[in-house]
Write an enzyme that holds these catalytic residues in place. Structure first.
Site, PDB file in Angstrom:
ATOM      1  N   THR A  30      32.594  41.343  51.350  1.00  0.00           N
ATOM      2  CA  THR A  30      33.549  42.825  50.366  1.00  0.00           C
ATOM      3  C   THR A  30      32.460  43.509  50.664  1.00  0.00           C
ATOM      4  O   THR A  30      31.306  43.381  50.809  1.00  0.00           O
ATOM      5  CB  THR A  30      34.480  42.171  48.926  1.00  0.00           C
ATOM      6  OG1 THR A  30      35.101  41.649  49.280  1.00  0.00           O
ATOM      7  CG2 THR A  30      34.811  43.199  48.836  1.00  0.00           C
ATOM      8  N   ASP A  89      42.712  33.191  49.578  1.00  0.00           N
ATOM      9  CA  ASP A  89      42.790  33.756  48.041  1.00  0.00           C
ATOM     10  C   ASP A  89      43.744  33.279  47.027  1.00  0.00           C
ATOM     11  O   ASP A  89      43.196  32.591  46.001  1.00  0.00           O
ATOM     12  CB  ASP A  89      42.398  34.949  47.881  1.00  0.00           C
ATOM     13  CG  ASP A  89      40.898  35.255  47.584  1.00  0.00           C
ATOM     14  OD1 ASP A  89      40.100  34.797  47.965  1.00  0.00           O
ATOM     15  OD2 ASP A  89      40.632  36.955  47.312  1.00  0.00           O
ATOM     16  N   GLY A 106      33.232  38.129  46.247  1.00  0.00           N
ATOM     17  CA  GLY A 106      33.858  36.954  45.452  1.00  0.00           C
ATOM     18  C   GLY A 106      34.067  37.137  44.020  1.00  0.00           C
ATOM     19  O   GLY A 106      33.784  37.750  43.099  1.00  0.00           O
TER      20      GLY A 106
HETATM   21  N1  GLU Z   1      38.313  38.039  48.655  1.00  0.00           N
HETATM   22  C1  GLU Z   1      37.825  37.714  47.575  1.00  0.00           C
HETATM   23  C2  GLU Z   1      38.752  38.500  46.587  1.00  0.00           C
HETATM   24  O1  GLU Z   1      39.864  39.737  46.841  1.00  0.00           O
HETATM   25  C3  GLU Z   1      36.717  38.800  47.513  1.00  0.00           C
HETATM   26  C4  GLU Z   1      35.464  38.245  48.201  1.00  0.00           C
HETATM   27  C5  GLU Z   1      34.372  39.033  48.371  1.00  0.00           C
HETATM   28  O2  GLU Z   1      33.900  39.672  47.306  1.00  0.00           O
HETATM   29  O3  GLU Z   1      33.590  38.650  49.106  1.00  0.00           O
HETATM   30  O4  GLU Z   1      38.646  38.394  45.514  1.00  0.00           O
END
Ligand code: GLU
Length: 597
Positions: A416, A456, A504
C-alpha cells in the site's frame, strides 16, 4: 541508547533521556525478547533513509516516491488542484512503486474543500465478484485456504475501484483536463525510470516468496533472463502501461470497466494458471465508486475525520486515541516513555477487539461506530487499561446491544501507499491506495498488477459458536480495510494535521501513535513519526520495532508485556498545518519525499 539512522554518509542520533534513566534503573532485569516472527511479511523493509521534512506557506506534497512527488508538484504549479495532483502522482506510483498500488487495485480518498469548508470521502474499495459464496475461502468444512494459495492467482482478485474513484474525485474537484493528468506517467513509462532500492528489494523478496513469480508478463517486465531482478539504478520502461494509461486518458473509465482493458482483466483472472478466479465482465460494468460522508468524531478540542467503514482504520485510530486521552494524567508522560508505550499497547488490545468484531462493509452489516465512540462507552473501556502492568487476558469486544456477531480474524498484509497534499488554495487530499499484498495477486495485465484484496475478508464465514462473522465474504461486498487517510481539525474547525500510512493492520497503531504523541504529548511531528513503533492487534503478544531502544523493551517486559521484534515499515506521510505554515514529513522507513510548493 536512542535511535541511529544511517543515511548516505550522515548519521543522526535521537537520544531519549528518559530511556537512559529508566534503563539504569532496570538494567538488572533481562529476559528473552522474541526474535522469531511468525507473521507473513509480504513487503520487505528497506534501508532507512533520512526522515525528510519540508516547510512551506503555499502548499505541500508528500508521496512514497520522488517521481510521484515531482508529478504532483508540477501539476499544482500548472494550476492543478490537490485532486489533480493526487491523480497524477497515483498514476506515477503505479509505475514506479508497482508492488504497492495501481489501477488494478483500490483505495480511499478524503478531500477537504477549503472554500466550502466541506469534507468528502471517495471510496474506491474493491468488491467481491457476484459469483462468490460465503465458503469461497474454505477448502473444506472448518478448513480455510492457506494464505498464499488464496493470494496468488485469480482467486482473491476483487473488482478494481481506483480508476472509478479517481474519476469521481476529478469530476468534482479537478481543474486540469483528465487526460493531462496522465502525461507525466505516460512519459515516464515510455522513456523509463530508475529502479529504486525498495522496488529491487521487493522483487528479490517476491522471487523467494511461496509460489514465486510464475506470471510471464511480470517476470519479463521486472526480471532478467537469469531470474534475478533487474538491478538498482537500471532503467525500466513499461510501454504496455503507457498504452493502457493513454486509453484511459482518452476514453475515460469506460475503457477500463467496459472496454478491452476490462476484458483482458477478466480473461487473466479466469485463466490464471495458479488459481482461477470468479471475476466477470458484469462485475466490472456494475462497479460503482462511492461518494460518502466521512467518519468524524469530536475528541476534546479536536475533530478526527477519516474513511468510514468498510475501513476500520479511522474508527479504530479515533477510539484508541480517545481511550488514551481518558487515562489519568496522560499528558504528564513523555512521548517516548515506557509508560506511554504501555498504555498504548493496552488501548490497542481493547480497540482491536471492537474492530475485529464489529467493522465490515456497512452495506451488508450494521457498524455500531457511533455507540463504540460514545463518551459513556469509551469512558468505561478506558477504565480497563491497567496503568502499572500488562493485562494478562485478551480484551474482548464491548457489548453493543444493537449487534450480535463475533470475533473475526482476517489477515491483512502490509503493502500500500499513502499521499498527503495541500494545494495553493488550501484544498487537501489524504489518500491511501493499495493492491493489498506486495505485487497483489501477481497477475499482470497490460503493464499493471491486479489486487488480491479479497484476502482482507475473513476466510471463515462463521465463528466457533456458529455465528456469522461480520467481515465474511459475500457477493458485491467490500472487504474490511485498515487504511486510514485522515484529516484532523482544531476547535475552530481548521485543518491541523493530514496523515496516513501503508502497513496492513499496523497502519492503525502507526497513525494512532503519531497522532497521540504529536497532539497530546508535545512531540514534534517528525519525532512522533520516527519514534519506535509498537502494535497489538488484540493478540497475547505485542510487536515492537526491532531497533527500538533496549531500555524500552526491557521496561515493557518488566511490566509484563511479551513481544516479537521485526521491522515495522510504516510510510507515514503527514502534514502539520499551523499559523499558515505547512510542515511536511516523509517517514524514513520508506522512500517517500516531501516538497513544499
Ligand atoms: N489491504 C490492506 C487494507 O486495505 C492494506 C494493506 C496494506 O497496507 O498493506 O487494509
Amino acid at each position: 541508547m536512542g535511535k541511529i539512522y544511517q543515511t548516505d554518509g550522515a548519521t543522526r542520533r535521537v537520544t531519549h533521556p528518559l530511556f537512559l534513566s529508566i534503563a539504569l534503573v532496570f538494567s538488572c532485569f533481562t529476559s528473552g525478547v522474541y526474535a522469531v516472527d511468525d507473521n507473513i511479511h509480504p513487503e520487505v523493509a528497506s534501508k532507512k533513509k533520512r526522515v525528510l521534512v519540508a516547510k512551506s506557506q503555499t502548499g505541500m506534497v508528500i508521496t512514497a516516491n520522488d517521481y510521484a512527488t515531482q508529478a504532483a508538484s508540477d501539476t499544482i504549479l500548472k494550476g492543478g488542484s490537490a485532486v489533480d495532483a493526487a491523480i497524477a502522482a497515483q498514476l506515477v506510483l503505479g509505475l514506479v512503486e508497482p508492488q504497492s498500488s495501481g489501477i488494478g487495485g483500490g483505495g480511499f480518498l478524503l478531500h477537504y474543500d477549503s472554500k466550502k469548508k466541506q469534507l468528502k470521502h471517495f471510496n474506491g474499495r474493491e468488491t467481491a465478484p457476484m459469483a462468490v459464496n460465503e465458503d469461497h475461502f474454505m477448502v473444506a468444512k472448518n478448513k480455510a485456504y492457506p494464505f498464499f494459495d488464496a493470494l496468488v492467482g485469480g482467486y482473491a482478485v476483487g473488482t478494481p475501484g481506483l480508476v472509478a474513484m479517481m474519476y469521481n474525485a476529478h469530476k468534482q474537484y479537478g481543474k486540469l483536463p483528465w487526460a493531462s493528468l496522465f502525461e507525466p506517467a505516460i512519459l515516464l513509462a515510455s522513456n523509463g525510470f530508475i529502479i529504486s532500492n525498495r522496488l529491487h528489494d521487493s522483487l528479490k523478496a517476491l522471487a523467494k516468496s511461496p509460489k514465486g513469480v510464475s506470471n510471464k508478463a511480470l517476470a519479463a517486465l521486472y526480471f532478467q533472463t537469469n531470474g534475478e531482478p533487474k538491478p538498482v539504478g537500471s532503467i525500466l520502461r513499461n510501454p504496455q502501461l503507457a498504452n493502457t494509461y493513454s486509453e484511459i486518458a482518452n476514453k475515460g473509465p469506460k475503457a477500463f470497466y467496459q472496454g478491452t482493458i476490462g476484458q483482458d482483466i477478466v480473461q487473466a483472472v479466469k485463466n490464471d494458471s495458479n488459481k482461477k478466479g470468479l471475476l466477470n465482465k458484469k462485475d466490472l460494468i456494475r462497479y460503482q465508486s462511492l461518494i460518502e460522508t466521512p467518519l468524524c468524531k469530536n475528541i476534546g478540542n479536536f475533530k478526527f475525520c477519516g474513511s468510514p467503514p468498510p475501513s476500520s482504520g479511522p474508527f479504530t485510530v479515533t477510539q484508541m486515541v480517545e481511550l488514551l486521552a481518558k487515562t489519568p494524567e496522560l499528558k504528564g508522560l513523555a512521548y517516548d516513555s515506557p509508560g506511554f508505550y504501555h498504555r498504548f499497547i493496552e488501548a490497542a488490545k481493547l480497540s482491536f477487539a471492537d474492530r475485529n468484531t464489529y467493522i465490515a462493509d456497512p452495506r451488508f452489516t450494521k457498524n455500531p461506530t457511533k455507540a463504540l465512540l460514545s463518551p459513556g462507552y469509551t469512558e468505561k473501556r478506558a477504565k480497563l487499561i491497567p496503568l502499572l502492568k500488562a493485562s494478562d487476558e485478551l480484551s474482548v469486544a464491548g457489548d453493543i446491544d444493537e449487534v450480535d456477531y463475533l470475533q473475526v480474524k482476517s489477515p491483512n498484509q502490509p503493502s500500500t501507499t499513502h499521499l498527503s497534499i495541500v494545494d495553493k488554495e488550501g484544498n487537501i487530499v489524504s489518500m491511501t491506495t493499495s493492491i493489498e499484498h506486495a505485487f497483489g495477486s501477481r497477475i499482470q495485465v497490460r503493464g499493471f498488477l491486479l489486487n488480491n484484496q479479497l484476502t482482507d475478508f475473513s476466510f471463515t464465514p462463521i465463528n466457533k459458536n456458529n455465528e456469522k462473522i461480520a467481515n465474511r465474504i459475500e457477493p458485491g461486498k467490500m472487504p474490511r480495510s485498515s487504511m486510514s487517510p485522515m484529516i484532523i481539525f482544531n476547535e475552530k474547525d481548521q485543518p491541523i494535521l493530514v496523515i496516513g500510512s501503508p502497513g496492513g493492520a499496523w497502519i492503525i497503531p502507526y497513525v494512532a501513535k503519531t497522532i497521540t504523541q504529536h497532539l497530546y504529548l508535545g512531540a514534534s511531528l517528525e519525532d512522533a513519526i520516527e519514534s519506535p513503533h509498537i502494535a497489538n492487534t488484540n493478540r497475547l503478544h505485542a510487536t515492537i520495532e526491532d531497533d527500538a531502544p533496549d531500555s524500552l523493551k526491557k521496561t515493557l517486559e518488566m511490566l509484563g508485556h511479551e513481544f516479537k521484534q521485526r521491522p515495522l515499515t510504516s510510510g507515514i506521510h503527514a502534514i502539520k498545518i499551523h499559523n499558515g505554515f505547512y510542515t511536511g514529513v516523509a517517514d524514513s522507513r520508506r522512500e517517500g519525499t516531501a516538497k513544499g510548493l
